[in-house]
Design an enzyme around this catalytic site. Sequence first.
Site, PDB file in Angstrom:
ATOM      1  N   ARG A 138       0.825  -1.217   0.000  1.00  0.00           N
ATOM      2  CA  ARG A 138       0.000   0.000   0.000  1.00  0.00           C
ATOM      3  C   ARG A 138       0.854   1.259   0.000  1.00  0.00           C
ATOM      4  NH1 ARG A 138      -5.482  -0.974   2.077  1.00  0.00           N
ATOM      5  NH2 ARG A 138      -6.132  -2.684   0.759  1.00  0.00           N
ATOM      6  N   ARG A 191      -3.314   6.527   1.396  1.00  0.00           N
ATOM      7  CA  ARG A 191      -3.784   7.717   2.120  1.00  0.00           C
ATOM      8  C   ARG A 191      -2.791   8.342   3.078  1.00  0.00           C
ATOM      9  NH1 ARG A 191      -9.264   4.893   3.814  1.00  0.00           N
ATOM     10  NH2 ARG A 191      -7.676   3.305   3.968  1.00  0.00           N
ATOM     11  N   ARG A 229      -7.439  12.206  -4.244  1.00  0.00           N
ATOM     12  CA  ARG A 229      -8.742  11.681  -3.802  1.00  0.00           C
ATOM     13  C   ARG A 229      -9.749  12.789  -3.512  1.00  0.00           C
ATOM     14  NH1 ARG A 229     -11.461   8.601  -3.270  1.00  0.00           N
ATOM     15  NH2 ARG A 229     -11.375   7.068  -1.620  1.00  0.00           N
ATOM     16  N   ASP A 283      -6.858  -2.494  -7.342  1.00  0.00           N
ATOM     17  CA  ASP A 283      -7.376  -3.186  -6.165  1.00  0.00           C
ATOM     18  C   ASP A 283      -7.613  -4.641  -6.504  1.00  0.00           C
ATOM     19  OD1 ASP A 283      -8.346  -2.342  -3.332  1.00  0.00           O
ATOM     20  OD2 ASP A 283      -9.748  -3.867  -4.012  1.00  0.00           O
ATOM     21  N   TYR A 321     -14.705 -12.283  -0.213  1.00  0.00           N
ATOM     22  CA  TYR A 321     -15.427 -11.012  -0.381  1.00  0.00           C
ATOM     23  C   TYR A 321     -16.762 -11.213  -1.095  1.00  0.00           C
ATOM     24  CZ  TYR A 321     -11.635  -8.077   1.321  1.00  0.00           C
ATOM     25  OH  TYR A 321     -10.709  -7.470   2.123  1.00  0.00           O
TER      26      TYR A 321
HETATM   27  O1  CP3 Z   1       0.065  -1.479  -2.567  1.00  0.00           O
HETATM   28  C1  CP3 Z   1      -0.244  -0.532  -3.324  1.00  0.00           C
HETATM   29  O2  CP3 Z   1       0.206   0.631  -3.183  1.00  0.00           O
HETATM   30  C2  CP3 Z   1      -1.107  -0.824  -4.536  1.00  0.00           C
HETATM   31  C3  CP3 Z   1      -2.499  -0.642  -4.381  1.00  0.00           C
HETATM   32  C4  CP3 Z   1      -3.399  -1.616  -3.658  1.00  0.00           C
HETATM   33  C5  CP3 Z   1      -4.649  -1.206  -3.161  1.00  0.00           C
HETATM   34  N1  CP3 Z   1      -5.310  -2.304  -2.730  1.00  0.00           N
HETATM   35  C6  CP3 Z   1      -5.136   0.183  -3.169  1.00  0.00           C
HETATM   36  C7  CP3 Z   1      -6.226   0.543  -2.246  1.00  0.00           C
HETATM   37  C8  CP3 Z   1      -3.288  -2.987  -3.451  1.00  0.00           C
HETATM   38  C9  CP3 Z   1      -2.122  -3.929  -3.738  1.00  0.00           C
HETATM   39  C10 CP3 Z   1      -4.512  -3.411  -2.867  1.00  0.00           C
HETATM   40  C11 CP3 Z   1      -4.821  -4.820  -2.554  1.00  0.00           C
HETATM   41  C12 CP3 Z   1      -5.981  -5.129  -1.710  1.00  0.00           C
HETATM   42  N2  CP3 Z   1      -7.225  -4.560  -1.729  1.00  0.00           N
HETATM   43  C13 CP3 Z   1      -6.010  -6.197  -0.787  1.00  0.00           C
HETATM   44  C14 CP3 Z   1      -4.888  -7.175  -0.540  1.00  0.00           C
HETATM   45  C15 CP3 Z   1      -3.869  -6.615   0.361  1.00  0.00           C
HETATM   46  C16 CP3 Z   1      -4.340  -6.503   1.783  1.00  0.00           C
HETATM   47  O3  CP3 Z   1      -4.443  -5.370   2.258  1.00  0.00           O
HETATM   48  O4  CP3 Z   1      -4.551  -7.547   2.401  1.00  0.00           O
HETATM   49  C17 CP3 Z   1      -7.293  -6.209  -0.207  1.00  0.00           C
HETATM   50  C18 CP3 Z   1      -7.792  -7.159   0.870  1.00  0.00           C
HETATM   51  C19 CP3 Z   1      -8.050  -5.181  -0.821  1.00  0.00           C
HETATM   52  C20 CP3 Z   1      -9.489  -4.868  -0.595  1.00  0.00           C
HETATM   53  C21 CP3 Z   1      -9.661  -3.469  -0.159  1.00  0.00           C
HETATM   54  N3  CP3 Z   1      -9.508  -2.383  -0.984  1.00  0.00           N
HETATM   55  C22 CP3 Z   1      -9.971  -2.994   1.121  1.00  0.00           C
HETATM   56  C23 CP3 Z   1     -10.184  -3.870   2.344  1.00  0.00           C
HETATM   57  C24 CP3 Z   1     -10.011  -1.599   1.051  1.00  0.00           C
HETATM   58  C25 CP3 Z   1     -10.378  -0.622   2.132  1.00  0.00           C
HETATM   59  C26 CP3 Z   1      -9.150  -0.414   2.945  1.00  0.00           C
HETATM   60  C27 CP3 Z   1      -9.135   0.872   3.683  1.00  0.00           C
HETATM   61  O5  CP3 Z   1      -8.057   1.113   4.242  1.00  0.00           O
HETATM   62  O6  CP3 Z   1     -10.130   1.624   3.684  1.00  0.00           O
HETATM   63  C28 CP3 Z   1      -9.679  -1.240  -0.270  1.00  0.00           C
HETATM   64  C29 CP3 Z   1      -9.556   0.130  -0.802  1.00  0.00           C
HETATM   65  C30 CP3 Z   1      -8.191   0.546  -1.188  1.00  0.00           C
HETATM   66  N4  CP3 Z   1      -7.394  -0.137  -2.037  1.00  0.00           N
HETATM   67  C31 CP3 Z   1      -7.498   1.739  -0.787  1.00  0.00           C
HETATM   68  C32 CP3 Z   1      -6.293   1.741  -1.467  1.00  0.00           C
HETATM   69  C33 CP3 Z   1      -5.235   2.823  -1.452  1.00  0.00           C
HETATM   70  C34 CP3 Z   1      -8.073   2.811   0.136  1.00  0.00           C
HETATM   71  C35 CP3 Z   1      -9.159   3.514  -0.597  1.00  0.00           C
HETATM   72  C36 CP3 Z   1      -9.071   5.028  -0.549  1.00  0.00           C
HETATM   73  O7  CP3 Z   1      -8.201   5.630  -1.197  1.00  0.00           O
HETATM   74  O8  CP3 Z   1      -9.936   5.592   0.121  1.00  0.00           O
END
Ligand code: CP3
Length: 355
Positions: free
Chosen positions: A27, A31, A40, A77, A154
Amino acid sequence: MSSIQHSRFLSALAKQPVDCTPVWIMRQAGRYLPEYRAVREQIKDFMTLCKTPERACEVTLQPLARFPLDAAIIFSDILTIPDAMGLGLYFENNEGPKFKHRIQNMQDVNALSVPNVEQDLDYVFAAIRLVIKELPSHIPLIGFSGSPFTLATYMVEGGGSKNFHRIRQFLYTEPEALQLLLEKLTTAVTGYLLSQIAAGARTVMIFDTWGGILTTESYQRFSLQPMSKIVAKLKQQHPNVPVILFTKNGGLWLREMSDSGADALGLDWTINIGRARQLVGDKVALQGNMDPAILYSTGDRIRQEVAAILDNYGPGSGHIFNLGHGIHPDIPPDNVKILVDAVHELSRTKHMATI
Ligand code: CP3
């Protein structure tokens, strides 16, 4: 020398000598970076950002402009696949992902069609092509997907979950439906990763965020087996593209995972990386595994933890430094700089005795 040999990250994945330990951060585009939050502000809907290749490219590169990271990961994602399967993905004010439709029985699974990845997920490949034009050749781009089991979780839960009642119930009451769902997802994930490689991803990572909720037997059948099938298909076509498997809470199963054909295993922070190395031997490289919460601490404490992890790994190549899970949104970016610099600096003396 080809550009590939210049990449610390790819060399470490191949367990070849490196000048210091490579590092990237799960990640890393997200944020905790003010410049990400600024984007965003303009694009309120997270999936719209993912589906706009120019902006996805921009945020992919943001952390690399700040820190000397050794790899980029495409901004996207794991839920793009269920979205392409028509489940109606949406994000509601910081509550995590949700689906309009969830999978409840065999009828729902039968009605699902495997997406045409080239067409339905073209925005991901377009973003990859833009990013690789911008990246220096020694910084590879990582493509990724969720594991079939994590995506199924999911889809059956209808979003995130705390206790995973629905997927665990589904596993025991509808095992055939789960099996068929996993088969469809295995086909989709394989095609998705192949297309990411075709677009320019030089490594791929499979995020198995929820495999760790399973029993040992179910993990083998419902999570590791589909992932191993994907690895085999990828390796048939691209023997030289490294594959990283990451099962969060999968420390108990590292030995089995090391037989999957993957090049590297991601570790969460619960296992000592030296112990993990003993378990997997020379078969795979290891990626990880600092507790993301250490980044709330002081610079001294962060450096101390980096040193401890490097010491635990021990001498030689085959280690890619990372956090054990994604960085938290309220981490000060300055602490990330301290971490990245500490990995590079401290590993020069600790790891590199074999060069
Ligand atoms: O790593 C990186 O920089 C690349 C981007 C990336 C995102 N999601 C961006 C994202 C990657 C590799 C993911 C993978 C992802 N997404 C996983 C596997 C990794 C892990 O964390 O276990 C999972 C389970 C998801 C599903 C997902 N997407 C969730 C649970 C959420 C909400 C998380 C939160 O913190 O609110 C997301 C949204 C998401 N994906 C965000 C980002 C930067 C936050 C959304 C935002 O910008 O508001």
